[in-house]
Design a protein around this motif. Structure first.
Motif: not given
Length: 124
Positions: A43-48, A24-26
């Motif tokens: 990255l899907g929804p996280l990327g958006a 997460s921190l990276s």
């Protein structure tokens, strides 16, 4: 063999939390300092979500990164106080708790707070 007085009590946080916090921190660091290099589409929804925050709220993301590390620093300092309160007097053990809490935050600090040294009354 002498009974341990708890002066050198140390417990490593779980590997699961070590991996989660590190990844997460990276990722957060990557989006703050190299936002153009992040493959948001893969990255899907996280990327958006990350792309939205980088595009429209970058100052919050940027200063939030520093705030994250300041919070980890205060958690590490609190770990030092808790070590003193619980009678953990070994310098190397205190350094382990401080370093682990700085890197992994509450996942480490909670282990230290839960520790009840022998012979000390339980606080409620």
């Amino acid at each position: 063999m002498a009974k341990s007085d708890g002066g050198s009590y140390f417990r490593r946080t779980s590997l699961f939390w070590m991996v989660v916090v590190t990844v997460s921190l990276s990722f957060y660091t990557w989006t703050v300092f190299w936002p153009r290099d992040v493959p948001y589409g893969l990255l899907g929804p996280l990327g958006a979500l990350a792309k939205h925050f980088v595009d429209y709220h970058y100052p919050v993301v940027y200063y939030g990164w520093f705030l994250t590390w300041v919070i980890h620093l205060f958690e590490a300092l609190f770990a030092l106080k808790v070590c003193s309160d619980k009678g953990i007097d070994s310098t190397s053990t205190r350094l382990l708790w401080i370093a682990q809490t700085f890197l992994f935050g509450l996942t480490s600090l909670c282990l230290l707070i839960k520790y009840k040294p022998d012979g000390r009354p339980k606080r409620q």
